[in-house]
Enzyme design. Structure first.
Site, mmCIF file in Angstrom:
data_model
loop_
_atom_site.group_PDB
_atom_site.id
_atom_site.type_symbol
_atom_site.label_atom_id
_atom_site.label_comp_id
_atom_site.label_asym_id
_atom_site.label_seq_id
_atom_site.Cartn_x
_atom_site.Cartn_y
_atom_site.Cartn_z
ATOM 1 C CD GLU A 170 -2.079 2.309 -3.579
ATOM 2 O OE1 GLU A 170 -3.210 2.781 -3.790
ATOM 3 O OE2 GLU A 170 -1.474 2.481 -2.503
ATOM 4 C CG ASP B 243 -1.929 1.037 1.291
ATOM 5 O OD1 ASP B 243 -2.866 0.947 0.491
ATOM 6 O OD2 ASP B 243 -1.827 1.953 2.126
#
Ligand code: NOJ
Length: 512
Positions: free
Chosen positions: A257, A197
């Protein structure tokens, strides 16, 4: 070629996938109960968005314990069972690691609050004095509003996202070892990899300089794309590679990401020997335009040339509007285009990610009442940005009224539109022309397609077409008039009705 280089990875947003307890919130046993569906769909791996203990201020991306399961989602034993049952179906599991920030309920943040200014505990996060009553600098949160929140003793802490998500101090000597431990915790359990993330976050310029110009942005800055990331991800790569590749689940992977304002902000990560893959947002955000798609496909293939499949093809995730709505301009056209795009994604060389509900052609839900919206973006921008709840509506499985088999309870945590009756798995299974059956057929055929060299074919400005070896041709018509089908022996699959020619917004798989 290793498994992840041609895998189809299905993203599960656990609270919206399937509810096994009747509380209206999806859970891990809900995922277990639907493994036959996923196996039948033909996916090779599941990426699970966070299911860790969390106050759920940001749908679980506010983690208060990185090595456990939130009771609302189940237990670690449920996770292990899911892992084992998936493995029995040759399906791998990828978990989501959130290293940029935690929840304000994380014990280390609570300790930092209690310990007060100047304490070593505060150094685990980014606490600073303000400038009078103003925050330490002008950084803004990705969700709107300032990136700083003041605590009772007068100090401020940094949060690039919600105020409930304090950023870790990645320059503290204990941060990297802590996350290496977390990484090993999940790898030791048997996961095939991680999704990282906000992978372009983590390190901040220690001077925390004022920002000039437009922000928030995803360009290299004092808080994004810092040079320290290259060595950092090489360390993680070494940990991933230390797990045996010759037994299931095989070589461990990681998909970062990485957001950038421009594609060239993200491609360099593929040249640094760090995370094996990056989530291909540049492709995802390319509009329905053959020249633009061709350009971004070329860029993606070039960027991933050293390690094929490093930039998997993606049409959606839990943060972006659903493709049938995005491709628009109306739902019927958008749906036709999304079907055509799906055949593109599954025909391109490499791996593909799909987000739950994409296979059903679910639209973005645009008319959620304000009272049910949960995305912090909505609150932090005073409603100016609606947020991402519209792509997180629980899946419709069966029946004719909400919650459409998602839960045995009376309702789901976000309401489903009553008109999703024809979009349930049950309804679409019964309809040979459904979105779901297109996905099923495409994924069933995919392993048998020719994976020979990729080459563009020139069939005019409105057509995107390429061949893979001698035995496979893809063509999509982006124009407003039908075009002639390229010469072929056999139509393998088409995204819509074709009759001699290829209609607008339609794609086809051919055997030339
Ligand atoms: C990216 C995640 O995908 C998104 O859902 C989340 O809100 C932010 N990172 C913050 O963790």
């Amino acid at each position: 070629m290793t498994w992840w280089q041609d895998a189809v990875v299905y993203q599960i947003y656990p609270r919206s996938f399937a509810d096994s307890t009747g509380d209206g919130l999806g859970d891990l046993n809900g995922v277990r109960s639907r493994l036959p569906y996923l196996a039948d769909l033909g996916v090779n791996a599941l990426w699970l968005s966070p299911f860790y203990p969390s106050p759920m201020a940001d749908g679980g991306y506010d983690v208060s314990d990185y090595c456990d399961v939130d009771p609302r989602f189940g237990t670690l034993a449920d996770f292990d069972a899911l892992l084992a049952e998936s493995a029995a179906r040759n399906i791998r599991i990828i978990v989501d690691l959130v290293p940029n920030h935690c929840s304000d309920q994380h014990p280390l943040f609570q300790e930092a609050l209690t310990a007060g200014p100047g304490s070593p505990q505060r150094e685990r996060f980014i606490f600073r004095e303000g400038r009078g009553d103003a925050p330490p600098n002008n950084w803004v949160s990705m969700f709107g509003g300032p990136a700083w929140t003041r605590v009772e003793d007068g100090e401020w802490y940094l949060h690039l996202f919600d105020s409930s998500q304090p950023d870790w101090n990645w320059r503290h000597p204990a941060t990297a070892p802590m996350f290496e431990g977390i990484l090993r915790f999940w790898l030791d359990r048997g996961v095939a990899g991680i999704r990282v993330d906000v992978a372009h976050g983590l390190f901040k310029d220690p001077d925390l300089p004022e920002l000039i110009g437009k922000h928030p942005n995803d360009a290299p800055s004092a808080y994004y794309h810092r040079p320290e990331l290259a060595a950092h991800y090489r360390t993680w790569r070494a940990i991933l590679d230390s797990y045996p590749a010759d037994v299931f689940p095989g070589q461990r992977t990681a998909v970062g990401e990485f957001w950038g304002d421009l594609p060239e902000h993200v491609w360099p990560y593929l040249r640094q020997g760090g995370l094996p893959q990056l989530f291909n947002f540049p492709f995802l955000f390319t509009p329905w335009d053959p020249a633009k798609l061709r350009a971004i496909i070329d860029e993606s293939l070039a960027a991933s040339a050293p390690v094929p499949a490093a930039a998997p093809w993606v049409l959606g995730n839990h943060d972006v509007p659903r493709p049938v709505t995005r491709y628009g301009p109306d739902l019927a056209t958008g749906t036709r285009r999304a079907r055509a795009a799906a055949l593109l994604v599954f025909a391109l060389p490499g791996s593909a990610y799909l987000y739950q509900g994409e296979e059903l052609g679910l639209p973005e839900v645009l008319d959620l009442p304000d009272s049910v919206r949960q995305d912090p973006t909505f609150r932090r921008t005073g409603g100016a940005r609606p947020g991402r709840d519209g792509c997180r509506i629980p899946l419709p499985w069966s029946g004719t009224t909400p919650p459409f088999g998602f839960s045995e309870g009376p309702r789901s945590w976000l309401p489903q539109p009553a008109d999703w009756v024809n979009l349930t798995v049950e309804a679409e299974t019964a309809d040979p022309a459904s979105h779901l059956n297109l996905y099923r057929t495409a994924l069933a055929l995919r392993p048998s397609l020719d994976t020979g060299p990729f080459a563009w074919l020139d069939l005019g400005p409105d057509v995107l077409a390429f061949s893979r070896g001698a035995d496979f041709v893809f063509a999509a018509n982006f124009g407003t008039e039908p075009v002639a089908l390229p010469d072929h022996r056999k139509v393998l699959l088409a995204s819509g009705e074709i009759s001699g020619s290829l209609p607008p917004d339609t794609s086809v798989w051919l055997q030339p």
